[in-house]
Design a protein around this motif. Structure first.
Motif, PDB file in Angstrom:
ATOM      1  N   GLY A  14      66.550 -60.894  -4.742  1.00 51.12           N
ATOM      2  CA  GLY A  14      66.266 -62.518  -4.300  1.00 51.12           C
ATOM      3  C   GLY A  14      65.816 -63.115  -5.576  1.00 51.12           C
ATOM      4  O   GLY A  14      64.940 -64.067  -5.600  1.00 51.12           O
ATOM      5  N   THR A  15      66.542 -63.188  -6.738  1.00 54.28           N
ATOM      6  CA  THR A  15      66.014 -63.809  -7.882  1.00 54.28           C
ATOM      7  C   THR A  15      66.236 -65.316  -7.671  1.00 54.28           C
ATOM      8  O   THR A  15      65.323 -66.015  -8.360  1.00 54.28           O
ATOM      9  N   ARG A  16      67.198 -65.937  -6.552  1.00 53.84           N
ATOM     10  CA  ARG A  16      67.312 -67.152  -6.773  1.00 53.84           C
ATOM     11  C   ARG A  16      66.130 -67.873  -6.010  1.00 53.84           C
ATOM     12  O   ARG A  16      65.735 -68.976  -5.880  1.00 53.84           O
ATOM     13  N   MET A  17      65.201 -67.022  -5.490  1.00 54.14           N
ATOM     14  CA  MET A  17      63.908 -67.595  -4.811  1.00 54.14           C
ATOM     15  C   MET A  17      62.542 -67.205  -5.470  1.00 54.14           C
ATOM     16  O   MET A  17      61.638 -67.307  -4.816  1.00 54.14           O
ATOM     17  N   LYS A  26      62.443 -61.410   0.234  1.00 55.56           N
ATOM     18  CA  LYS A  26      62.946 -62.691   0.832  1.00 55.56           C
ATOM     19  C   LYS A  26      63.264 -62.389   2.410  1.00 55.56           C
ATOM     20  O   LYS A  26      63.159 -63.184   3.197  1.00 55.56           O
ATOM     21  N   GLU A  27      63.594 -61.167   2.504  1.00 53.57           N
ATOM     22  CA  GLU A  27      63.758 -61.096   4.102  1.00 53.57           C
ATOM     23  C   GLU A  27      62.541 -60.851   4.886  1.00 53.57           C
ATOM     24  O   GLU A  27      62.872 -61.211   6.329  1.00 53.57           O
ATOM     25  N   MET A  28      61.367 -60.956   4.356  1.00 48.86           N
ATOM     26  CA  MET A  28      60.202 -61.062   5.122  1.00 48.86           C
ATOM     27  C   MET A  28      59.713 -62.681   5.094  1.00 48.86           C
ATOM     28  O   MET A  28      58.431 -63.116   5.785  1.00 48.86           O
TER      29      MET A  28
HETATM   30  P1  UTP Z   1      72.663 -61.740  -2.089  1.00 52.55           P
HETATM   31  O1  UTP Z   1      73.870 -61.817  -2.432  1.00 52.55           O
HETATM   32  O2  UTP Z   1      71.893 -63.135  -1.859  1.00 52.55           O
HETATM   33  O3  UTP Z   1      71.634 -61.058  -3.431  1.00 52.55           O
HETATM   34  O4  UTP Z   1      72.207 -60.597  -0.998  1.00 52.55           O
HETATM   35  P2  UTP Z   1      70.237 -61.019  -4.055  1.00 52.55           P
HETATM   36  O5  UTP Z   1      70.179 -59.920  -4.740  1.00 52.55           O
HETATM   37  O6  UTP Z   1      69.323 -60.620  -2.574  1.00 52.55           O
HETATM   38  O7  UTP Z   1      69.911 -62.252  -4.241  1.00 52.55           O
HETATM   39  P3  UTP Z   1      69.749 -62.960  -5.687  1.00 52.55           P
HETATM   40  O8  UTP Z   1      71.396 -63.356  -6.130  1.00 52.55           O
HETATM   41  O9  UTP Z   1      69.140 -62.138  -6.857  1.00 52.55           O
HETATM   42  O10 UTP Z   1      69.141 -64.527  -5.607  1.00 52.55           O
HETATM   43  C1  UTP Z   1      72.554 -60.505   0.392  1.00 52.55           C
HETATM   44  C2  UTP Z   1      72.168 -59.431   1.136  1.00 52.55           C
HETATM   45  O11 UTP Z   1      72.451 -58.358   0.448  1.00 52.55           O
HETATM   46  C3  UTP Z   1      71.333 -57.611   0.190  1.00 52.55           C
HETATM   47  C4  UTP Z   1      70.133 -58.490  -0.066  1.00 52.55           C
HETATM   48  O12 UTP Z   1      68.995 -58.073   0.276  1.00 52.55           O
HETATM   49  C5  UTP Z   1      70.567 -59.489   1.107  1.00 52.55           C
HETATM   50  O13 UTP Z   1      69.970 -59.032   2.149  1.00 52.55           O
HETATM   51  N1  UTP Z   1      71.683 -56.715  -1.162  1.00 52.55           N
HETATM   52  C6  UTP Z   1      72.349 -57.501  -2.146  1.00 52.55           C
HETATM   53  C7  UTP Z   1      71.409 -55.458  -1.310  1.00 52.55           C
HETATM   54  O14 UTP Z   1      70.928 -54.868  -0.416  1.00 52.55           O
HETATM   55  N2  UTP Z   1      71.524 -54.925  -2.699  1.00 52.55           N
HETATM   56  C8  UTP Z   1      72.056 -55.559  -3.635  1.00 52.55           C
HETATM   57  O15 UTP Z   1      72.308 -54.859  -4.658  1.00 52.55           O
HETATM   58  C9  UTP Z   1      72.420 -56.695  -3.499  1.00 52.55           C
END
Ligand code: UTP
Length: 301
Positions: A14-17, A26-28
């Motif tokens: 969730g680095t973008r947030m 972020k899911e919470m």
């Molecule tokens: P995102 O593509 O938005 O990636 O994940 P991220 O890592 O959560 O967010 P950023 O890019 O760092 O901002 C889409 C979904 O896939 C899950 C995330 O939790 C989200 O629900 N996901 C993503 C994983 O479970 N594992 C991963 O390695 C990447």
């Protein structure tokens, strides 16, 4: 037997947030009255899914706590006249529907494809749904798209069914985009999925929308999929390979009035929050009034 198992990846960083997501998943994050992942479970349950397998990671225990029985809190609410809040407790709501939760960890965040692969030992040789834990489908999660995707998967003996949402041409470069065979109706066969094309190269404006039904053959493909964009094992790459190997992969469109709310970046999060709040059954009208007062003060965009 109808598919009743969903893999819900929630292990992303969730680095973008950031900094919102530094110490909470972020899911919470709240969208109106509920955290994102509760909407995801509500939507899945309404579509007949009974077993939820979360792929979690570091810092995600709040998700497990959210769905666990909190007997102390329940007793406290009963003893102090807070019964009306019990209705909202996810453990009691979902107990009535016999939902079961399972958790496994993705030890390294190697991408969505890798997260799905982490489910392999628990899913075994049965078809399953994948529902991204950071995306809500439909206002207040009112959507039966997963039920329809499962029905179609079974009826057509497909290898995968992918949900798509029509997006604006200028937005295609953010998503995996469908290359349908022929003209795309509500359900269509896929010739390819193109990751983040430029608007002039996009084969359609149908973007992958966070819900999938997959046959277990996808696990063999994922195990053999090298890291792609961003050094991550991309789920879209595995689905492409499934198509290239002759797999029957179908696309299903969301109805035009059903949106996908992506809680992965601030702009789409703010949009989702605003819409859920102004359509809240109890406070929506008051919030719309507040918003129009604010717009008068701030002036139109
Ligand atoms: P995102 O593509 O938005 O990636 O994940 P991220 O890592 O959560 O967010 P950023 O890019 O760092 O901002 C889409 C979904 O896939 C899950 C995330 O939790 C989200 O629900 N996901 C993503 C994983 O479970 N594992 C991963 O390695 C990447």
């Amino acid at each position: 037997m109808a598919i009743d198992l969903a893999v819900v990846p929630v292990a992303g960083r969730g680095t973008r947030m950031l900094p919102l997501t530094k110490s909470q998943p972020k899911e919470m994050l709240p969208v109106g009255r509920r955290p994102v992942v509760q909407y995801v479970v509500e939507e899945l349950a309404a579509s007949g899914i009974r077993r939820m397998l979360f792929i979690t990671g570091p810092g995600k225990t709040a998700i497990e706590n959210h769905f666990d029985f909190d007997n102390e809190l329940i007793t406290h609410l009963r003893e102090t006249g807070g019964e009306r809040f019990l209705e909202e407790m996810p453990e009691l709501r979902f107990q009535r529907e016999n939902l079961e939760y399972f958790y496994t960890r993705q030890r390294r965040q190697l991408g969505l494809g890798h997260a799905v692969l982490c489910a392999r030992a628990m899913v075994g040789n049965q078809p399953f749904v994948v529902a991204l834990g950071d995306s809500i489908i439909g206002l207040h999660a009112e959507s039966d798209i997963v039920r329809r995707m499962v029905e179609r998967f079974e009826r057509d003996r497909a290898d995968a069914v992918i949900c798509f949402e029509e997006v604006l041409p200028q937005e295609v470069s953010r998503y995996g985009i469908a290359k349908p065979r022929g003209t795309a109706g509500d359900v269509f066969q896929l010739d390819d999925v193109v990751e983040k094309p430029t608007p002039d190269q996009a084969p359609s404006s149908l973007a992958i929308a966070a819900r999938y039904v997959c046959s277990p053959v996808i696990f063999d493909i994922l195990a053999d999929t090298p890291p792609g964009a961003g050094g991550e094992i991309q789920f879209t790459d595995a689905l492409r390979r499934l198509i290239q190997q002759g797999g029957k992969v179908l696309g299903m469109r969301l109805a035009p009035d059903v949106r996908r709310y992506d809680i992965g970046g601030f702009e789409s999060y703010f949009r989702a929050f605003t819409e859920f709040v102004i359509s809240d059954p109890q406070l929506g009208q008051a919030m719309r009034k507040h918003l129009s007062d604010l717009l008068e003060r701030y002036g139109p965009a």
